[in-house]
Design a protein around this motif. Structure first.
Motif, PDB file in Angstrom:
ATOM      1  N   LEU A  12       0.829  -1.084  -0.029  1.00  0.00           N
ATOM      2  CA  LEU A  12       0.186   0.016   0.233  1.00  0.00           C
ATOM      3  C   LEU A  12       0.987   1.299   0.159  1.00  0.00           C
ATOM      4  CD1 LEU A  12      -2.346  -0.781   3.063  1.00  0.00           C
ATOM      5  CD2 LEU A  12      -2.889  -1.166   0.342  1.00  0.00           C
ATOM      6  N   ASN A  13       0.533   2.217  -0.985  1.00  0.00           N
ATOM      7  CA  ASN A  13       1.355   3.557  -0.751  1.00  0.00           C
ATOM      8  C   ASN A  13       0.619   4.469   0.333  1.00  0.00           C
ATOM      9  OD1 ASN A  13       2.238   2.380  -3.156  1.00  0.00           O
ATOM     10  ND2 ASN A  13       1.716   4.240  -4.557  1.00  0.00           N
ATOM     11  N   LYS A  14       1.781   5.075   0.815  1.00  0.00           N
ATOM     12  CA  LYS A  14       1.105   6.136   1.711  1.00  0.00           C
ATOM     13  C   LYS A  14       0.080   7.028   1.286  1.00  0.00           C
ATOM     14  CE  LYS A  14       2.647   9.564   5.086  1.00  0.00           C
ATOM     15  NZ  LYS A  14       3.736  10.528   5.521  1.00  0.00           N
ATOM     16  N   TYR A  15      -0.938   7.369   1.900  1.00  0.00           N
ATOM     17  CA  TYR A  15      -2.123   8.175   1.188  1.00  0.00           C
ATOM     18  C   TYR A  15      -1.498   9.622   0.797  1.00  0.00           C
ATOM     19  CZ  TYR A  15      -6.316  10.420   0.917  1.00  0.00           C
ATOM     20  OH  TYR A  15      -7.494  11.199   0.474  1.00  0.00           O
ATOM     21  N   GLY A  16      -1.725   9.700  -0.479  1.00  0.00           N
ATOM     22  CA  GLY A  16      -1.665  10.903  -1.169  1.00  0.00           C
ATOM     23  C   GLY A  16      -0.155  10.606  -2.083  1.00  0.00           C
ATOM     24  N   GLU A  17       0.375   9.571  -1.777  1.00  0.00           N
ATOM     25  CA  GLU A  17       1.684   9.383  -2.770  1.00  0.00           C
ATOM     26  C   GLU A  17       1.547   8.601  -3.865  1.00  0.00           C
ATOM     27  OE1 GLU A  17       4.503  11.011  -1.868  1.00  0.00           O
ATOM     28  OE2 GLU A  17       4.329  11.692   0.076  1.00  0.00           O
ATOM     29  N   GLU A  18       2.254   8.760  -4.924  1.00  0.00           N
ATOM     30  CA  GLU A  18       2.440   7.933  -6.115  1.00  0.00           C
ATOM     31  C   GLU A  18       3.246   6.793  -6.341  1.00  0.00           C
ATOM     32  OE1 GLU A  18       2.398  10.170  -9.657  1.00  0.00           O
ATOM     33  OE2 GLU A  18       0.789  11.500  -9.264  1.00  0.00           O
ATOM     34  N   LEU A  19       4.127   6.871  -5.457  1.00  0.00           N
ATOM     35  CA  LEU A  19       5.323   5.819  -5.315  1.00  0.00           C
ATOM     36  C   LEU A  19       5.341   5.233  -3.965  1.00  0.00           C
ATOM     37  CD1 LEU A  19       8.168   7.625  -7.327  1.00  0.00           C
ATOM     38  CD2 LEU A  19       6.588   5.821  -8.103  1.00  0.00           C
ATOM     39  N   CYS A  20       5.705   4.211  -3.832  1.00  0.00           N
ATOM     40  CA  CYS A  20       5.713   3.250  -2.522  1.00  0.00           C
ATOM     41  C   CYS A  20       7.195   3.507  -2.011  1.00  0.00           C
ATOM     42  CB  CYS A  20       5.327   1.906  -2.571  1.00  0.00           C
ATOM     43  SG  CYS A  20       5.246   0.914  -0.986  1.00  0.00           S
ATOM     44  N   GLY A  21       7.414   3.769  -0.574  1.00  0.00           N
ATOM     45  CA  GLY A  21       8.918   3.736  -0.225  1.00  0.00           C
ATOM     46  C   GLY A  21       9.282   2.351   0.144  1.00  0.00           C
ATOM     47  N   ASP A  22       8.754   1.519  -0.027  1.00  0.00           N
ATOM     48  CA  ASP A  22       8.984  -0.005   0.222  1.00  0.00           C
ATOM     49  C   ASP A  22       9.372  -0.614  -0.947  1.00  0.00           C
ATOM     50  OD1 ASP A  22       8.379   0.251   2.898  1.00  0.00           O
ATOM     51  OD2 ASP A  22       6.315  -0.757   2.591  1.00  0.00           O
ATOM     52  N   LYS A  23      10.234  -1.492  -1.296  1.00  0.00           N
ATOM     53  CA  LYS A  23      10.638  -2.043  -2.631  1.00  0.00           C
ATOM     54  C   LYS A  23      10.962  -3.690  -2.392  1.00  0.00           C
ATOM     55  CE  LYS A  23      11.538  -2.066  -7.026  1.00  0.00           C
ATOM     56  NZ  LYS A  23      10.670  -1.804  -7.991  1.00  0.00           N
ATOM     57  N   VAL A  24      10.382  -4.479  -2.929  1.00  0.00           N
ATOM     58  CA  VAL A  24      10.614  -5.843  -2.640  1.00  0.00           C
ATOM     59  C   VAL A  24      11.311  -6.405  -4.027  1.00  0.00           C
ATOM     60  CG1 VAL A  24       9.673  -7.948  -2.608  1.00  0.00           C
ATOM     61  CG2 VAL A  24       8.560  -6.081  -1.245  1.00  0.00           C
ATOM     62  N   GLU A  25      12.359  -7.212  -3.871  1.00  0.00           N
ATOM     63  CA  GLU A  25      13.061  -7.709  -5.256  1.00  0.00           C
ATOM     64  C   GLU A  25      13.022  -9.405  -4.782  1.00  0.00           C
ATOM     65  OE1 GLU A  25      14.472  -7.007  -8.115  1.00  0.00           O
ATOM     66  OE2 GLU A  25      14.080  -4.977  -7.796  1.00  0.00           O
ATOM     67  N   ALA A  51      14.847   2.886  -1.058  1.00  0.00           N
ATOM     68  CA  ALA A  51      14.449   1.555  -1.006  1.00  0.00           C
ATOM     69  C   ALA A  51      14.876   0.852  -2.301  1.00  0.00           C
ATOM     70  CB  ALA A  51      13.212   1.321  -0.732  1.00  0.00           C
ATOM     71  N   THR A  52      14.719   1.290  -3.397  1.00  0.00           N
ATOM     72  CA  THR A  52      15.281   0.525  -4.573  1.00  0.00           C
ATOM     73  C   THR A  52      16.748   0.590  -4.773  1.00  0.00           C
ATOM     74  OG1 THR A  52      13.416   1.747  -5.820  1.00  0.00           O
ATOM     75  CG2 THR A  52      15.100   1.241  -7.293  1.00  0.00           C
ATOM     76  N   LEU A  53      17.364   1.573  -4.379  1.00  0.00           N
ATOM     77  CA  LEU A  53      18.939   1.316  -4.343  1.00  0.00           C
ATOM     78  C   LEU A  53      19.236   0.293  -3.368  1.00  0.00           C
ATOM     79  CD1 LEU A  53      21.799   2.666  -4.935  1.00  0.00           C
ATOM     80  CD2 LEU A  53      21.414   3.973  -2.765  1.00  0.00           C
ATOM     81  N   THR A  54      18.796   0.271  -2.080  1.00  0.00           N
ATOM     82  CA  THR A  54      19.044  -1.094  -1.510  1.00  0.00           C
ATOM     83  C   THR A  54      18.818  -2.446  -1.671  1.00  0.00           C
ATOM     84  OG1 THR A  54      18.396   0.502   0.428  1.00  0.00           O
ATOM     85  CG2 THR A  54      18.642  -1.623   1.160  1.00  0.00           C
ATOM     86  N   SER A  55      17.563  -2.345  -2.190  1.00  0.00           N
ATOM     87  CA  SER A  55      17.339  -3.756  -2.874  1.00  0.00           C
ATOM     88  C   SER A  55      17.837  -4.058  -4.009  1.00  0.00           C
ATOM     89  CB  SER A  55      15.742  -3.764  -3.006  1.00  0.00           C
ATOM     90  OG  SER A  55      15.143  -2.813  -4.062  1.00  0.00           O
ATOM     91  N   LYS A  56      18.080  -3.121  -4.996  1.00  0.00           N
ATOM     92  CA  LYS A  56      18.974  -3.555  -6.236  1.00  0.00           C
ATOM     93  C   LYS A  56      20.146  -3.729  -5.929  1.00  0.00           C
ATOM     94  CE  LYS A  56      15.863  -2.847  -9.529  1.00  0.00           C
ATOM     95  NZ  LYS A  56      15.572  -3.979 -10.339  1.00  0.00           N
ATOM     96  N   ILE A  57      21.023  -3.105  -4.843  1.00  0.00           N
ATOM     97  CA  ILE A  57      22.410  -3.437  -4.479  1.00  0.00           C
ATOM     98  C   ILE A  57      22.358  -5.051  -4.236  1.00  0.00           C
ATOM     99  CG2 ILE A  57      24.408  -3.044  -2.759  1.00  0.00           C
ATOM    100  CD1 ILE A  57      23.481  -0.100  -2.907  1.00  0.00           C
ATOM    101  N   ALA A  58      21.393  -5.260  -3.273  1.00  0.00           N
ATOM    102  CA  ALA A  58      21.420  -6.577  -2.686  1.00  0.00           C
ATOM    103  C   ALA A  58      21.106  -7.666  -3.591  1.00  0.00           C
ATOM    104  CB  ALA A  58      20.254  -6.755  -1.478  1.00  0.00           C
ATOM    105  N   ALA A  59      20.023  -7.541  -4.412  1.00  0.00           N
ATOM    106  CA  ALA A  59      19.569  -8.493  -5.418  1.00  0.00           C
ATOM    107  C   ALA A  59      20.819  -8.723  -6.416  1.00  0.00           C
ATOM    108  CB  ALA A  59      18.344  -8.020  -6.273  1.00  0.00           C
ATOM    109  N   THR A  60      21.404  -7.407  -6.845  1.00  0.00           N
ATOM    110  CA  THR A  60      22.458  -7.607  -8.044  1.00  0.00           C
ATOM    111  C   THR A  60      23.680  -8.327  -7.475  1.00  0.00           C
ATOM    112  OG1 THR A  60      21.749  -5.613  -8.785  1.00  0.00           O
ATOM    113  CG2 THR A  60      23.952  -6.430  -9.754  1.00  0.00           C
ATOM    114  N   MET A  61      24.177  -7.833  -6.348  1.00  0.00           N
ATOM    115  CA  MET A  61      25.368  -8.725  -5.775  1.00  0.00           C
ATOM    116  C   MET A  61      25.066 -10.045  -5.364  1.00  0.00           C
ATOM    117  SD  MET A  61      27.102  -5.830  -3.133  1.00  0.00           S
ATOM    118  CE  MET A  61      28.379  -6.787  -2.792  1.00  0.00           C
ATOM    119  N   LEU A  62      24.063 -10.364  -4.713  1.00  0.00           N
ATOM    120  CA  LEU A  62      23.498 -11.909  -4.485  1.00  0.00           C
ATOM    121  C   LEU A  62      23.410 -12.600  -5.657  1.00  0.00           C
ATOM    122  CD1 LEU A  62      21.257 -11.125  -1.611  1.00  0.00           C
ATOM    123  CD2 LEU A  62      23.560 -12.284  -1.435  1.00  0.00           C
ATOM    124  N   MET A  63      22.718 -12.221  -6.647  1.00  0.00           N
ATOM    125  CA  MET A  63      22.653 -12.781  -8.094  1.00  0.00           C
ATOM    126  C   MET A  63      23.912 -12.978  -8.752  1.00  0.00           C
ATOM    127  SD  MET A  63      19.909 -11.954 -11.023  1.00  0.00           S
ATOM    128  CE  MET A  63      20.282 -10.209 -11.009  1.00  0.00           C
TER     129      MET A  63
END
Length: 389
Positions: A12-25, A51-63
């Protein structure tokens, strides 16, 4: 016995926000799966980027084969601490699950994991590891068949703050709720949807924070073998049906011609089922040894439509579950809840009944519907194998 890591997430996005501050990879590997949930500081664009930076670093390095220690160290060194609030710009949870159920988890400032086994919460022993003046928690444990592992962002345990609940939905409340629901739902998506819908209600449809739920169900693999359309060469009918019936999965046949071929090759009677009538969906039929027999393209189009509604209900947080008894609803329910692996047998013969120019269904449309179904099933995390005959 083959086990399947069934994973799903919703936000769920915070009310009034178009983008979500959480990211899942989510990364599937030959050995299992890697899941990353990152929660950026604040909300909106800034939180989404962090959140995107964090998840992308983790996903890319682990992959690419980096160890979890190296990955966590890189993230901790890359993301600074907010000078005003003295907290990290992004919190995260990284979970590595092997195909045999072994789990290694790293948590940094996200709410603790929920492990539910036979309707009871299972405590996970964790080690506190100092790293760059911060502390991460790591754990090792093993999932058993039927276990449900859930990861949430802090929007879940804050649900209802300032609205329905003064202090929000506390971690223990979420634990109790998951203990009640997890065993009743067969697939990960339904557990995720259930929890997200409760949060939406507690926020009175105006979420005060980005809210994300990731659910893992460690379950026995369940195959569905689906046959639709006659084979291109009639001489292949016996061989195709023999191979189709040899599979261990539930058997589904879509299409009148396909059903007649199966009945003929199995030397069984094809009986149209008139117990349930729906003006929008053709009736089902029965063949001994086959779990479900439906009409072809029209029913598959309805199935695609229903799965889209199910997925969109997750994205828009509106409850939807196929509950009807028509062929399309029954097949949709089977594909969503009772399927981890879908084996599609698609005949490429042009159906003579479709040669009438006034009848706007042809082989091309059928193949497009099949392609769309495959795309939706993969979006739900199912493994699909396609065989043209």
């Amino acid at each position: 016995m083959t086990y399947f890591i069934d994973v799903a997430f919703d936000s769920l996005n915070k009310y009034g926000e178009e983008l979500c501050g959480d990211k899942v990879e989510i990364i599937r590997t030959k050995d299992g799966m890697i899941i990353v949930l990152a929660d950026g500081l604040g909300s909106g664009v800034k939180a989404n980027i962090l959140a995107t930076l964090t998840s992308k670093i983790a996903a890319t390095m682990l992959m690419e084969g980096a160890s979890l220690d190296e990955t966590v160290d890189t993230i901790m060194n890359t993301l600074p601490v907010c000078s005003v609030r003295k907290i990290a710009y992004s919190t995260f949870t990284i979970i590595k699950i092997n195909n045999d159920g072994r789990v290694y988890a790293v948590e940094y400032d996200n709410p603790p994991l929920f492990l539910i086994r036979e309707d009871e919460y299972i405590h996970i022993e964790k080690r506190s590891i100092p790293m760059n003046e911060r502390v991460i928690k790591e754990s090792n444990f093993t999932l058993r068949p039927g276990d449900t592992l859930t990861v949430v962002s802090d929007g879940v345990i804050h649900a209802g703050v300032g609205a329905i609940l003064n202090l929000g939905w506390q971690w223990d409340n979420v634990k109790d709720h998951l203990s009640r629901v997890s065993g009743k739902e067969k697939c990960a998506k339904n557990v995720t949807k259930n929890l997200i819908e409760v949060c939406q209600n507690l926020y009175a449809n105006k979420p005060g924070d980005d809210t994300t739920v990731v659910t893992v169900k460690f379950r026995k693999g369940e195959e569905i073998d689906m046959f639709t359309g006659p084979p291109k060469d009639k001489n292949d009918d016996p061989c195709v049906i023999k191979k189709f019936m040899e599979g261990e999965g539930k058997k589904v046949v879509c299409g009148g011609t396909a059903a007649n071929i199966v009945a003929r090759e199995l030397k069984e009677e094809l009986v149209v089922n008139m117990d349930f009538y729906d003006p929008d969906v053709p009736p089902t039929a029965n063949i001994k040894g086959v779990d479900l027999v439906t009409e072809g393209v029209l029913t598959l189009c309805k199935v695609v439509e229903k799965i889209k509604r199910y997925i969109n209900a997750s994205e828009t947080n509106a409850a939807y579950k196929p509950k009807d008894q028509d062929g399309a609803s029954r097949l949709t329910k089977m594909l969503i809840e009772d399927c981890t692996h879908l084996n599609l047998w698609v005949g490429k013969a042009v159906n003579p009944a479709h040669q009438n120019t006034d009848f706007p269904i042809d082989l091309t449309i059928k193949l497009k519907v099949v392609d769309e179904l495959i795309e939706l099933m993969e979006k739900l995390g199912k493994q699909v194998k396609l065989t043209y005959v």
